[in-house]
Write an enzyme that holds these catalytic residues in place. Structure first.
Site, PDB file in Angstrom:
ATOM      1  N   THR A  31       0.843  -1.201   0.000  1.00  0.00           N
ATOM      2  CA  THR A  31       0.000   0.000   0.000  1.00  0.00           C
ATOM      3  C   THR A  31       0.877   1.250   0.000  1.00  0.00           C
ATOM      4  O   THR A  31       0.661   2.183  -0.763  1.00  0.00           O
ATOM      5  CB  THR A  31      -0.948  -0.005   1.224  1.00  0.00           C
ATOM      6  OG1 THR A  31      -1.538  -1.299   1.342  1.00  0.00           O
ATOM      7  CG2 THR A  31      -2.019   1.055   1.077  1.00  0.00           C
ATOM      8  N   GLU A 104      10.368   1.045  10.758  1.00  0.00           N
ATOM      9  CA  GLU A 104       9.112   1.813  10.680  1.00  0.00           C
ATOM     10  C   GLU A 104       8.814   2.498  12.002  1.00  0.00           C
ATOM     11  O   GLU A 104       8.410   3.657  12.047  1.00  0.00           O
ATOM     12  CB  GLU A 104       7.955   0.892  10.273  1.00  0.00           C
ATOM     13  CG  GLU A 104       8.050   0.434   8.821  1.00  0.00           C
ATOM     14  CD  GLU A 104       7.036  -0.628   8.454  1.00  0.00           C
ATOM     15  OE1 GLU A 104       6.538  -1.332   9.361  1.00  0.00           O
ATOM     16  OE2 GLU A 104       6.737  -0.746   7.257  1.00  0.00           O
TER      17      GLU A 104
HETATM   18  O1  DER Z   1       5.220  -4.304   7.669  1.00  0.00           O
HETATM   19  C1  DER Z   1       4.327  -3.442   7.800  1.00  0.00           C
HETATM   20  O2  DER Z   1       3.956  -3.004   8.891  1.00  0.00           O
HETATM   21  C2  DER Z   1       3.679  -2.930   6.583  1.00  0.00           C
HETATM   22  O3  DER Z   1       3.112  -1.697   6.826  1.00  0.00           O
HETATM   23  C3  DER Z   1       2.738  -3.929   6.071  1.00  0.00           C
HETATM   24  O4  DER Z   1       2.560  -5.065   6.771  1.00  0.00           O
HETATM   25  C4  DER Z   1       1.466  -3.490   5.401  1.00  0.00           C
HETATM   26  O5  DER Z   1       1.656  -4.063   4.166  1.00  0.00           O
HETATM   27  P1  DER Z   1       0.605  -4.011   2.995  1.00  0.00           P
HETATM   28  O6  DER Z   1       0.322  -2.551   2.764  1.00  0.00           O
HETATM   29  O7  DER Z   1       1.348  -4.653   1.868  1.00  0.00           O
HETATM   30  O8  DER Z   1      -0.581  -4.785   3.478  1.00  0.00           O
END
Ligand code: DER
Length: 223
Positions: A31, A104
Site C-alpha cells: 500500500t 518503521e
Molecule cells: O510491515 C508493515 O507493517 C507494513 O506496513 C505492512 O505489513 C502493510 O503491508 P501491505 O500494505 O502490503 O498490506
C-alpha cells in the site's frame, strides 16, 4: 476496485501532505508503494529527501526518481507514509507483516506527521491476528519461551521452503498469537522488556496521525 481506491487515496494523500523540501519517511508494504509511485509525478520531487524502511520501498523510490536522505536526518522527518496490518478501534496498530517494523517504528516515533494508508479489511474493532516480534537470532528459543510464559504462542516466520525469514537487521521474526491484547501500550512495553526482543509490532496511537481507508467500492475516506 480496491486498487482504484488505493490509487485515489495515494493521490489525495500526496497532494494534501507533501510539500517542497520535506524529509519524507517511507514505510514498507504494497500500500505504501502506491504513495511512492504517486510521488514520481510531483513537480517538487527533486526538493524531497526520503528515508526508506526497507529495500522493497527503496527500490520503489528509486523507480520514482526520488532522492535519499542520510539516516542521520531521522530527527528531521517531516512526514512518514506507512501501511499497517491491523488498526483497532482506538487506532492502535499491528505492523510488521512486511518485516520492516523496527525501522518503521523509528520513523513513526520521530516524524512530525504520520499518514497511515490501509484497505478497509485492516480496520477491526479489536486485534485478531498475530503480533510480529523481531528477535535477535540468539534469543530465538529464550525469547520464545518468555513469550509463552506471558500467554503468547510464538512461531518463527519462515519463507515458503521453510527457511527462516531474516530481517534487514539480521534478526528473525516470531509471529506471536495472543488470545487478547486489552492494553496494547502496556503489552508493547512488557514485550520489549524480554531479552533479545528488538522490536514489537504493536504501535500505539501517537498525536498527528492521519488514517486513510480504501474501500472495496472504489472510494476512500480519511478516518
Ligand atoms: O510491515 C508493515 O507493517 C507494513 O506496513 C505492512 O505489513 C502493510 O503491508 P501491505 O500494505 O502490503 O498490506
Amino acid at each position: 476496485l480496491l486498487q482504484d481506491a488505493i490509487q485515489k487515496l495515494a493521490k489525495d494523500a500526496v497532494g494534501r501532505f507533501v510539500r517542497p523540501n520535506q524529509v519524507v519517511g517511507l514505510g514498507s508494504g504494497s500500500t505504501a508503494a502506491y504513495i511512492v509511485r504517486e510521488m514520481a509525478g510531483l513537480k517538487a520531487k527533486n526538493t524531497l529527501l526520503c528515508v526508506p524502511t526497507s529495500l522493497q520501498i527503496k527500490v520503489e523510490a528509486e523507480k520514482s526518481g526520488l532522492r535519499f536522505a542520510d539516516e542521520g536526518r531521522i530527527p528531521d522527518i517531516d512526514i512518514v507514509f506507512d501501511g499497517a496490518d491491523q488498526i483497532d478501534g482506538r487506532f492502535n496498530m499491528i505492523k510488521g507483516g512486511g518485516g520492516a517494523l523496527l525501522r518503521e517504528k523509528i520513523l513513526i516515533s520521530s516524524a512530525k506527521t504520520v499518514v497511515i494508508v490501509a484497505d478497509e479489511a485492516k480496520f477491526v474493532k479489536s486485534f485478531s491476528r498475530s503480533v510480529p516480534i523481531e528477535v535477535h537470532p540468539m534469543a530465538r528459543t529464550s525469547a520464545a519461551k518468555k513469550l509463552e510464559e506471558v500467554g503468547g504462542r510464538p512461531a518463527m516466520r519462515t519463507l515458503d521452503k521453510g527457511y527462516p525469514f531474516v530481517t534487514e537487521n539480521g534478526n528473525i521474526i516470531l509471529d506471536t498469537v495472543f488470545s487478547s491484547i486489552p492494553d496494547p501500550e502496556k503489552a508493547e512495553l512488557e514485550l520489549k522488556g524480554i531479552a533479545g526482543v528488538m522490536e514489537v509490532g504493536l504501535f500505539t496511537r501517537k498525536s498527528d496521525v492521519y488514517y486513510y481507508r480504501a474501500k472495496s467500492d472504489g472510494t476512500f475516506e480519511m478516518v
